[in-house]
Design an enzyme around this catalytic site. Structure first.
Site, mmCIF file in Angstrom:
data_model
loop_
_atom_site.group_PDB
_atom_site.id
_atom_site.type_symbol
_atom_site.label_atom_id
_atom_site.label_comp_id
_atom_site.label_asym_id
_atom_site.label_seq_id
_atom_site.Cartn_x
_atom_site.Cartn_y
_atom_site.Cartn_z
ATOM 1 N N HIS A 45 0.766 -0.988 0.062
ATOM 2 C CA HIS A 45 -0.041 -0.093 -0.160
ATOM 3 C C HIS A 45 0.826 1.279 -0.030
ATOM 4 C CE1 HIS A 45 1.402 -0.482 4.126
ATOM 5 N NE2 HIS A 45 1.211 0.793 4.147
ATOM 6 N N HIS A 131 5.816 6.145 -0.975
ATOM 7 C CA HIS A 131 6.575 5.073 -1.320
ATOM 8 C C HIS A 131 5.650 3.916 -0.968
ATOM 9 C CE1 HIS A 131 7.034 5.315 3.036
ATOM 10 N NE2 HIS A 131 7.342 4.225 2.922
HETATM 11 O O1 3AM Z 1 4.628 0.637 5.356
HETATM 12 P P1 3AM Z 1 4.678 2.349 5.359
HETATM 13 O O2 3AM Z 1 6.136 2.241 5.593
HETATM 14 O O3 3AM Z 1 4.344 2.844 4.237
HETATM 15 O O4 3AM Z 1 5.595 2.154 8.721
HETATM 16 C C1 3AM Z 1 4.575 2.001 8.873
HETATM 17 C C2 3AM Z 1 3.423 1.716 7.757
HETATM 18 O O5 3AM Z 1 3.909 2.457 6.650
HETATM 19 C C3 3AM Z 1 3.938 3.096 9.620
HETATM 20 O O6 3AM Z 1 2.573 3.168 9.197
HETATM 21 C C4 3AM Z 1 2.116 2.235 8.128
HETATM 22 C C5 3AM Z 1 1.422 1.023 8.516
HETATM 23 O O7 3AM Z 1 1.666 0.384 9.640
HETATM 24 N N1 3AM Z 1 4.067 3.193 10.879
HETATM 25 C C6 3AM Z 1 3.948 2.454 11.918
HETATM 26 N N2 3AM Z 1 4.366 2.834 13.188
HETATM 27 C C7 3AM Z 1 4.711 4.379 13.000
HETATM 28 C C8 3AM Z 1 5.114 5.465 13.737
HETATM 29 N N3 3AM Z 1 4.832 4.968 15.025
HETATM 30 C C9 3AM Z 1 4.349 4.610 11.290
HETATM 31 N N4 3AM Z 1 4.495 5.697 11.013
HETATM 32 C C10 3AM Z 1 4.649 6.706 11.750
HETATM 33 N N5 3AM Z 1 4.835 6.601 13.157
#
Ligand code: 3AM
Length: 190
Positions: A45, A131
């Protein structure tokens, strides 16, 4: 199933053709690049905003916000766009597939979505870098070669494009795989 304090985020789901192409590329990369965790194919996603744990009171406010924002942006086109990493090449934290196309519309959408301070979600303090996360935490001894394309056969000429017509609210299930469950979707309809 929604638990009492679901862990939520807002994202765009990707084109099925791109998912199939990524599956083939990831199959090759997995033999060459030792990352600790490869994201499940079904979980690919493009994150627009991470919300974290939300309360029962916040949930309808998030839905209202997304319903309103989705009426402010018309459907737009995105494309695949290369590969990259976050973090130093000795120990990158994230391996990602990149996104191109109508990035103005994507940025506008993300900025509208990010306005959720009134509902208890602070603004993102990092610059938005759209991304698709493919793998996390590189464990190799040698630094990664750049660009990542060096590990893949030469791409064919046609670039995958798709029309983004909706945004989705997802719940993360930390101990499941696939781990992201779409709870609600909002059609873009300016
Ligand atoms: O897969 P992406 O990197 O686009 O990295 C996590 C993921 O993004 C991000 O939220 C998406 C779904 O889990 N994520 C997880 N914990 C996070 C946090 N504490 C976060 N982004 C920012 N702060």
């Amino acid at each position: 199933m929604i638990t009492e304090f679901p862990r939520l985020f807002i994202a765009i789901s990707i084109d099925e053709g791109w998912r199939i192409q990524l599956a083939e590329q990831v199959n090759l990369l997995q033999h060459k690049l030792p990352f600790q965790k490869w994201v499940h194919l079904e979980d690919y996603h493009i994150t627009l905003k991470f919300l974290g744990e939300a309360s029962v009171e916040q949930f309808p406010k998030i839905q209202n916000h997304l319903a309103q924002v989705s009426k402010m942006i018309q459907p737009f086109e995105l494309t695949e766009k290369g590969w990259g990493t976050f973090g130093p090449l000795e120990a990158p934290n994230i391996l990602w597939a990149g996104v191109g196309g109508d990035l103005d519309s994507l940025n506008k959408l993300q900025q509208h979505i990010d306005h959720m301070e009134d509902h208890g979600f602070p603004k993102e303090n990092r610059k938005f870098h759209p991304h698709l996360t493919i793998a996390r935490r590189y464990k190799g001894k040698a630094p990664l070669a750049a660009p990542i394309e060096a590990y893949l056969p030469k791409a064919n000429e046609s670039i995958i494009k798709w029309s983004v017509t909706e945004i989705k609210l997802y719940q993360s299930h930390v101990h499941k795989s696939p781990m992201y469950e779409p709870l609600d979707s909002f059609t873009l309809s300016k």
